[in-house]
Design a protein around this motif. Structure first.
Motif, short mmCIF file in Angstrom:
data_model
loop_
_atom_site.label_atom_id
_atom_site.label_comp_id
_atom_site.label_asym_id
_atom_site.label_seq_id
_atom_site.Cartn_x
_atom_site.Cartn_y
_atom_site.Cartn_z
N SER A 1 0.80 -1.23 0.00
CA SER A 1 0.00 0.00 0.00
C SER A 1 0.83 1.28 0.00
CB SER A 1 -0.92 0.03 1.22
OG SER A 1 -0.14 0.10 2.41
N GLY A 2 2.11 1.16 0.39
CA GLY A 2 2.93 2.36 0.51
C GLY A 2 2.71 3.12 1.80
N THR A 3 1.93 2.57 2.70
CA THR A 3 1.70 3.21 4.00
C THR A 3 3.03 3.32 4.75
OG1 THR A 3 -0.50 2.23 4.10
CG2 THR A 3 0.42 3.06 6.15
N THR A 4 3.25 4.47 5.37
CA THR A 4 4.52 4.74 6.02
C THR A 4 4.35 5.11 7.49
OG1 THR A 4 4.47 7.07 5.37
CG2 THR A 4 5.57 5.55 3.87
N ASP A 5 5.46 5.02 8.21
CA ASP A 5 5.51 5.49 9.58
C ASP A 5 6.94 5.93 9.86
OD1 ASP A 5 4.86 4.14 12.92
OD2 ASP A 5 4.66 6.17 12.10
N TYR A 6 7.07 6.92 10.75
CA TYR A 6 8.38 7.49 11.04
C TYR A 6 8.58 7.67 12.54
CZ TYR A 6 8.28 8.80 6.09
OH TYR A 6 8.20 8.77 4.72
N SER A 7 9.83 7.65 12.96
CA SER A 7 10.11 8.01 14.33
C SER A 7 9.92 9.52 14.47
CB SER A 7 11.54 7.64 14.70
OG SER A 7 12.47 8.44 14.01
N ASP A 8 9.63 9.96 15.66
CA ASP A 8 9.41 11.39 15.89
C ASP A 8 10.66 12.20 15.55
OD1 ASP A 8 7.32 10.94 18.84
OD2 ASP A 8 6.84 10.94 16.70
N SER A 9 11.83 11.62 15.72
CA SER A 9 13.07 12.36 15.52
C SER A 9 13.34 12.68 14.05
CB SER A 9 14.25 11.58 16.10
OG SER A 9 14.39 10.33 15.45
N VAL A 10 12.70 11.96 13.13
CA VAL A 10 12.96 12.20 11.71
C VAL A 10 11.71 12.64 10.95
CG1 VAL A 10 14.78 10.46 11.77
CG2 VAL A 10 12.53 9.85 10.85
N LYS A 11 10.56 12.62 11.60
CA LYS A 11 9.31 12.97 10.94
C LYS A 11 9.39 14.38 10.38
CE LYS A 11 5.91 11.03 12.89
NZ LYS A 11 4.86 10.66 13.88
N GLY A 12 9.00 14.52 9.12
CA GLY A 12 9.05 15.83 8.48
C GLY A 12 10.37 16.11 7.78
N ARG A 13 11.39 15.28 8.05
CA ARG A 13 12.70 15.47 7.41
C ARG A 13 13.07 14.31 6.49
NH1 ARG A 13 17.21 15.52 10.39
NH2 ARG A 13 16.35 14.22 12.07
N PHE A 14 12.69 13.10 6.87
CA PHE A 14 13.04 11.91 6.09
C PHE A 14 11.81 11.40 5.35
CE2 PHE A 14 16.82 10.21 8.86
CZ PHE A 14 17.39 11.47 8.81
N ILE A 15 12.07 10.79 4.20
CA ILE A 15 10.98 10.19 3.41
C ILE A 15 11.41 8.79 2.97
CG2 ILE A 15 9.55 10.37 1.35
CD1 ILE A 15 10.09 13.40 1.40
N ILE A 16 10.59 7.82 3.31
CA ILE A 16 10.83 6.45 2.86
C ILE A 16 9.93 6.15 1.67
CG2 ILE A 16 9.14 5.46 4.48
CD1 ILE A 16 10.99 3.01 4.71
N SER A 17 10.47 5.43 0.70
CA SER A 17 9.69 5.08 -0.48
C SER A 17 10.18 3.74 -1.01
CB SER A 17 9.81 6.17 -1.55
OG SER A 17 11.16 6.31 -1.98
N ARG A 18 9.40 3.16 -1.90
CA ARG A 18 9.81 1.90 -2.51
C ARG A 18 9.48 1.92 -3.98
NH1 ARG A 18 4.72 2.50 -3.08
NH2 ARG A 18 3.26 0.77 -2.81
#
Length: 120
Positions: free
Chosen positions: A53-70
């Motif tokens: 689905s491409g659903t993502t989750d991030y740690s609070d320390s990187v949220k808004g700065r890092f982007i994961i994709s596939r």
């Protein structure tokens, strides 16, 4: 399953870097994660993405700065890191699991890690 992470290096604070992880063929139910570790500390969760689905989750320390994709066609997972800080310095690992969660123990397959150093 063999994972190959690449793209690490030295970058100045505020800079950007993109990590890649060649995963090989994986099940559609797979979950891909990025984790990081500094010497003397436990490995910590950074980001994860569900393959289907491409659903993502991030740690609070990187949220808004890092982007994961596939990119399923290329069997590759990416981690785009923006606005890098010295505290982002670590060895970054990609991993494959089967459940959408951030626990290290939930991931069965791991890559060898790539060093990211943020310094002026």
């Amino acid at each position: 399953v063999q994972l190959q992470a690449s793209g690490g290096g030295l970058v100045q604070p505020g800079g950007s870097l993109t990590l890649s992880c060649a995963t090989g063929r994986t099940y559609s139910s797979s979950v891909f994660g990025w984790f990081r570790q500094v010497p003397g500390k436990e490995r910590e969760f950074v980001a994860l993405i569900r393959k289907s689905s491409g659903t993502t989750d991030y740690s609070d320390s990187v949220k808004g700065r890092f982007i994961i994709s596939r990119d399923s066609a290329k069997n590759t997972v990416y981690l785009r890191m923006n606005s890098l800080k010295p505290e982002d310095t670590a060895v970054y690992y990609c991993a494959i699991g089967s459940t959408f969660e951030s626990r290290v123990s939930a991931y069965k397959y791991w890559g060898q890690g790539t060093q990211v150093t943020v310094s002026s």
